[in-house]
Design a protein around this motif. Structure first.
Motif, PDB file in Angstrom:
ATOM      1  N   LEU A 272     -44.101 -49.274 -17.161  1.00 36.16           N
ATOM      2  CA  LEU A 272     -42.933 -48.790 -17.905  1.00 36.16           C
ATOM      3  C   LEU A 272     -42.948 -49.300 -19.340  1.00 36.16           C
ATOM      4  CD1 LEU A 272     -40.005 -49.018 -15.310  1.00 36.16           C
ATOM      5  CD2 LEU A 272     -41.068 -46.943 -16.253  1.00 36.16           C
ATOM      6  N   LEU A 273     -43.264 -50.577 -19.518  1.00 32.01           N
ATOM      7  CA  LEU A 273     -43.313 -51.130 -20.874  1.00 32.01           C
ATOM      8  C   LEU A 273     -44.391 -50.447 -21.706  1.00 32.01           C
ATOM      9  CD1 LEU A 273     -42.798 -54.962 -20.244  1.00 32.01           C
ATOM     10  CD2 LEU A 273     -41.178 -53.354 -21.283  1.00 32.01           C
ATOM     11  N   ASN A 274     -45.548 -50.200 -21.104  1.00 28.81           N
ATOM     12  CA  ASN A 274     -46.641 -49.566 -21.835  1.00 28.81           C
ATOM     13  C   ASN A 274     -46.398 -48.083 -22.060  1.00 28.81           C
ATOM     14  OD1 ASN A 274     -49.593 -48.075 -21.369  1.00 28.81           O
ATOM     15  ND2 ASN A 274     -49.585 -49.722 -22.898  1.00 28.81           N
ATOM     16  N   GLN A 275     -46.054 -47.367 -21.017  1.00 35.10           N
ATOM     17  CA  GLN A 275     -45.966 -45.918 -21.101  1.00 35.10           C
ATOM     18  C   GLN A 275     -44.652 -45.423 -21.704  1.00 35.10           C
ATOM     19  OE1 GLN A 275     -48.716 -43.855 -19.990  1.00 35.10           O
ATOM     20  NE2 GLN A 275     -49.623 -45.890 -20.094  1.00 35.10           N
ATOM     21  N   CYS A 276     -43.561 -46.095 -21.409  1.00 32.29           N
ATOM     22  CA  CYS A 276     -42.253 -45.624 -21.879  1.00 32.29           C
ATOM     23  C   CYS A 276     -41.802 -46.343 -23.156  1.00 32.29           C
ATOM     24  CB  CYS A 276     -41.196 -45.808 -20.797  1.00 32.29           C
ATOM     25  SG  CYS A 276     -41.549 -44.836 -19.319  1.00 32.29           S
ATOM     26  N   ALA A 277     -41.989 -47.648 -23.195  1.00 36.99           N
ATOM     27  CA  ALA A 277     -41.555 -48.415 -24.365  1.00 36.99           C
ATOM     28  C   ALA A 277     -42.675 -48.554 -25.398  1.00 36.99           C
ATOM     29  CB  ALA A 277     -41.059 -49.794 -23.926  1.00 36.99           C
ATOM     30  N   HIS A 278     -43.877 -48.084 -25.064  1.00 38.51           N
ATOM     31  CA  HIS A 278     -45.045 -48.091 -25.954  1.00 38.51           C
ATOM     32  C   HIS A 278     -45.401 -49.499 -26.445  1.00 38.51           C
ATOM     33  CE1 HIS A 278     -44.826 -43.796 -25.722  1.00 38.51           C
ATOM     34  NE2 HIS A 278     -43.561 -43.843 -26.126  1.00 38.51           N
ATOM     35  N   ILE A 279     -45.241 -50.456 -25.541  1.00 38.41           N
ATOM     36  CA  ILE A 279     -45.651 -51.827 -25.831  1.00 38.41           C
ATOM     37  C   ILE A 279     -47.139 -51.939 -25.545  1.00 38.41           C
ATOM     38  CG2 ILE A 279     -45.389 -54.236 -25.064  1.00 38.41           C
ATOM     39  CD1 ILE A 279     -42.424 -53.654 -24.638  1.00 38.41           C
TER      40      ILE A 279
ATOM     41  N   TYR B 221     -49.607 -57.039 -23.842  1.00 39.68           N
ATOM     42  CA  TYR B 221     -48.280 -57.655 -23.730  1.00 39.68           C
ATOM     43  C   TYR B 221     -47.545 -57.142 -22.499  1.00 39.68           C
ATOM     44  CZ  TYR B 221     -49.215 -58.909 -28.591  1.00 39.68           C
ATOM     45  OH  TYR B 221     -49.779 -59.380 -29.741  1.00 39.68           O
ATOM     46  N   ALA B 222     -47.687 -55.850 -22.222  1.00 44.92           N
ATOM     47  CA  ALA B 222     -47.059 -55.272 -21.032  1.00 44.92           C
ATOM     48  C   ALA B 222     -47.605 -55.921 -19.765  1.00 44.92           C
ATOM     49  CB  ALA B 222     -47.280 -53.759 -20.996  1.00 44.92           C
ATOM     50  N   THR B 223     -48.925 -56.157 -19.736  1.00 38.34           N
ATOM     51  CA  THR B 223     -49.558 -56.823 -18.593  1.00 38.34           C
ATOM     52  C   THR B 223     -49.043 -58.248 -18.435  1.00 38.34           C
ATOM     53  OG1 THR B 223     -51.552 -55.471 -18.814  1.00 38.34           O
ATOM     54  CG2 THR B 223     -51.774 -57.543 -17.597  1.00 38.34           C
ATOM     55  N   LEU B 224     -48.908 -58.969 -19.536  1.00 35.98           N
ATOM     56  CA  LEU B 224     -48.411 -60.343 -19.490  1.00 35.98           C
ATOM     57  C   LEU B 224     -46.981 -60.390 -18.946  1.00 35.98           C
ATOM     58  CD1 LEU B 224     -48.754 -63.364 -20.120  1.00 35.98           C
ATOM     59  CD2 LEU B 224     -47.923 -62.851 -22.427  1.00 35.98           C
ATOM     60  N   ILE B 225     -46.112 -59.543 -19.464  1.00 34.25           N
ATOM     61  CA  ILE B 225     -44.715 -59.521 -19.015  1.00 34.25           C
ATOM     62  C   ILE B 225     -44.626 -59.088 -17.548  1.00 34.25           C
ATOM     63  CG2 ILE B 225     -42.453 -58.430 -19.354  1.00 34.25           C
ATOM     64  CD1 ILE B 225     -43.264 -58.251 -22.391  1.00 34.25           C
ATOM     65  N   GLY B 226     -45.409 -58.090 -17.165  1.00 35.04           N
ATOM     66  CA  GLY B 226     -45.438 -57.652 -15.769  1.00 35.04           C
ATOM     67  C   GLY B 226     -45.942 -58.741 -14.846  1.00 35.04           C
TER      68      GLY B 226
ATOM     69  N   ASN C 294     -67.572 -43.513 -23.779  1.00 27.95           N
ATOM     70  CA  ASN C 294     -67.391 -42.096 -24.097  1.00 27.95           C
ATOM     71  C   ASN C 294     -68.568 -41.230 -23.666  1.00 27.95           C
ATOM     72  OD1 ASN C 294     -64.895 -42.575 -25.172  1.00 27.95           O
ATOM     73  ND2 ASN C 294     -65.659 -42.847 -27.254  1.00 27.95           N
ATOM     74  N   SER C 295     -69.791 -41.766 -23.714  1.00 21.81           N
ATOM     75  CA  SER C 295     -70.946 -40.947 -23.340  1.00 21.81           C
ATOM     76  C   SER C 295     -71.045 -40.763 -21.827  1.00 21.81           C
ATOM     77  CB  SER C 295     -72.234 -41.568 -23.872  1.00 21.81           C
ATOM     78  OG  SER C 295     -72.397 -42.857 -23.325  1.00 21.81           O
ATOM     79  N   PHE C 296     -70.535 -41.726 -21.075  1.00 19.76           N
ATOM     80  CA  PHE C 296     -70.614 -41.665 -19.611  1.00 19.76           C
ATOM     81  C   PHE C 296     -69.370 -41.027 -19.010  1.00 19.76           C
ATOM     82  CE2 PHE C 296     -70.189 -43.837 -15.409  1.00 19.76           C
ATOM     83  CZ  PHE C 296     -71.272 -43.211 -14.797  1.00 19.76           C
ATOM     84  N   ILE C 297     -68.216 -41.542 -19.387  1.00 23.74           N
ATOM     85  CA  ILE C 297     -66.944 -40.989 -18.931  1.00 23.74           C
ATOM     86  C   ILE C 297     -66.000 -40.928 -20.124  1.00 23.74           C
ATOM     87  CG2 ILE C 297     -67.053 -41.732 -16.518  1.00 23.74           C
ATOM     88  CD1 ILE C 297     -65.320 -44.135 -17.289  1.00 23.74           C
ATOM     89  N   SER C 298     -65.100 -40.011 -20.096  1.00 21.77           N
ATOM     90  CA  SER C 298     -64.127 -39.892 -21.173  1.00 21.77           C
ATOM     91  C   SER C 298     -62.735 -40.094 -20.592  1.00 21.77           C
ATOM     92  CB  SER C 298     -64.242 -38.514 -21.827  1.00 21.77           C
ATOM     93  OG  SER C 298     -63.289 -38.413 -22.861  1.00 21.77           O
ATOM     94  N   VAL C 299     -62.150 -41.255 -20.873  1.00 22.34           N
ATOM     95  CA  VAL C 299     -60.803 -41.550 -20.395  1.00 22.34           C
ATOM     96  C   VAL C 299     -59.955 -42.037 -21.560  1.00 22.34           C
ATOM     97  CG1 VAL C 299     -61.489 -42.117 -18.030  1.00 22.34           C
ATOM     98  CG2 VAL C 299     -61.368 -43.910 -19.721  1.00 22.34           C
ATOM     99  N   SER C 300     -58.688 -41.713 -21.506  1.00 21.86           N
ATOM    100  CA  SER C 300     -57.770 -42.209 -22.528  1.00 21.86           C
ATOM    101  C   SER C 300     -57.504 -43.688 -22.269  1.00 21.86           C
ATOM    102  CB  SER C 300     -56.462 -41.427 -22.483  1.00 21.86           C
ATOM    103  OG  SER C 300     -55.766 -41.714 -21.289  1.00 21.86           O
ATOM    104  N   GLN C 301     -56.962 -44.348 -23.265  1.00 24.49           N
ATOM    105  CA  GLN C 301     -56.644 -45.768 -23.099  1.00 24.49           C
ATOM    106  C   GLN C 301     -55.569 -45.952 -22.030  1.00 24.49           C
ATOM    107  OE1 GLN C 301     -55.041 -47.952 -26.477  1.00 24.49           O
ATOM    108  NE2 GLN C 301     -56.276 -49.719 -25.861  1.00 24.49           N
ATOM    109  N   SER C 302     -54.631 -45.028 -21.929  1.00 28.01           N
ATOM    110  CA  SER C 302     -53.585 -45.117 -20.904  1.00 28.01           C
ATOM    111  C   SER C 302     -54.174 -45.054 -19.502  1.00 28.01           C
ATOM    112  CB  SER C 302     -52.573 -43.990 -21.065  1.00 28.01           C
ATOM    113  OG  SER C 302     -51.863 -44.141 -22.251  1.00 28.01           O
ATOM    114  N   THR C 303     -55.085 -44.110 -19.283  1.00 29.71           N
ATOM    115  CA  THR C 303     -55.727 -43.979 -17.971  1.00 29.71           C
ATOM    116  C   THR C 303     -56.613 -45.183 -17.683  1.00 29.71           C
ATOM    117  OG1 THR C 303     -55.689 -41.580 -18.170  1.00 29.71           O
ATOM    118  CG2 THR C 303     -57.203 -42.510 -16.539  1.00 29.71           C
ATOM    119  N   ALA C 304     -57.366 -45.608 -18.683  1.00 26.90           N
ATOM    120  CA  ALA C 304     -58.236 -46.780 -18.519  1.00 26.90           C
ATOM    121  C   ALA C 304     -57.419 -48.018 -18.181  1.00 26.90           C
ATOM    122  CB  ALA C 304     -59.051 -47.008 -19.787  1.00 26.90           C
ATOM    123  N   PHE C 305     -56.272 -48.162 -18.833  1.00 29.58           N
ATOM    124  CA  PHE C 305     -55.394 -49.304 -18.563  1.00 29.58           C
ATOM    125  C   PHE C 305     -54.924 -49.313 -17.111  1.00 29.58           C
ATOM    126  CE2 PHE C 305     -50.767 -50.340 -18.262  1.00 29.58           C
ATOM    127  CZ  PHE C 305     -50.902 -51.713 -18.204  1.00 29.58           C
ATOM    128  N   ILE C 306     -54.475 -48.172 -16.608  1.00 26.38           N
ATOM    129  CA  ILE C 306     -53.959 -48.104 -15.232  1.00 26.38           C
ATOM    130  C   ILE C 306     -55.077 -48.376 -14.225  1.00 26.38           C
ATOM    131  CG2 ILE C 306     -52.942 -46.562 -13.500  1.00 26.38           C
ATOM    132  CD1 ILE C 306     -51.305 -45.344 -15.840  1.00 26.38           C
TER     133      ILE C 306
END
Length: 174
Positions: A39-46, A50-55, A112-124
């Motif tokens: 929620l902190l990362n995806q909704c509050a854009h933290i 930092y979101a991982t630390l708080i979680g 990027n050459s092997f797989i292409s994932v966004s930072q949000s997906t990679a984070f999860i």
């Protein structure tokens, strides 16, 4: 008869039931950790670190409370030694989760050459993968063998002392 004895030993306080309680406690704490982190990362854009630390802090507090009261049933033991040991293990857990999530997220986003994932997906993906590894290899083992171990030893000693004093009390009245 032998199977019955094995089942009974598994179901005692230190056996299968404790493991199941620990897993349920970890699942609840993980839910709190993930919910807050995501929620902190995806909704509050933290920033995800930092979101991982708080979680992690939120999940750790949840896990400590549940483990103390329910999983390892240490209410009759002094909470200060348990808390100090828990904090030591927790600091390691937070560090492993934080750095593991950071390194794996960065690694996945650089592929990027092997797989292409966004930072949000990679984070999860990183958050889930690292938390499972840390939970299995670090948290449960150290909680069982270090943080809450003395509590069970203290309980056994208290029960033995009660038995001895009860036996001596009965001898005096006989």
């Amino acid at each position: 008869m032998r199977v019955k004895n094995i089942l009974i030993s598994l179901c005692k306080k230190g056996g299968l039931f404790m493991f199941i309680r620990a897993q349920l406690s970890a699942q609840i704490a993980t839910f709190v950790d993930f919910l807050i982190s995501i929620l902190l990362n995806q909704c509050a854009h933290i920033y995800y670190v930092y979101a991982t630390l708080i979680g992690s802090i939120s999940g750790g507090l949840t896990n400590c409370a549940i483990n103390y009261k329910w999983t390892f049933q240490t209410e009759d033991c002094s909470p200060i030694p348990v808390l100090i040991k828990y904090i030591l293990v927790w600091i390691g857990s937070i560090g492993l989760n934080l750095w593991g999530t950071y390194l794996l997220t960065e690694f996945l986003t650089l592929q990027n050459s092997f797989i292409s994932v966004s930072q949000s997906t990679a984070f999860i993906v990183a958050k889930i993968s690292v938390s499972i590894i840390v939970a299995i290899l670090w948290n449960y083992n150290l909680h069982k063998t270090f943080v809450f171990k003395d509590a069970h030893i203290n309980e056994k000693l208290k029960n033995k002392i009660k038995q001895i004093t009860h036996q001596h009390g009965n001898k005096k009245t006989s």
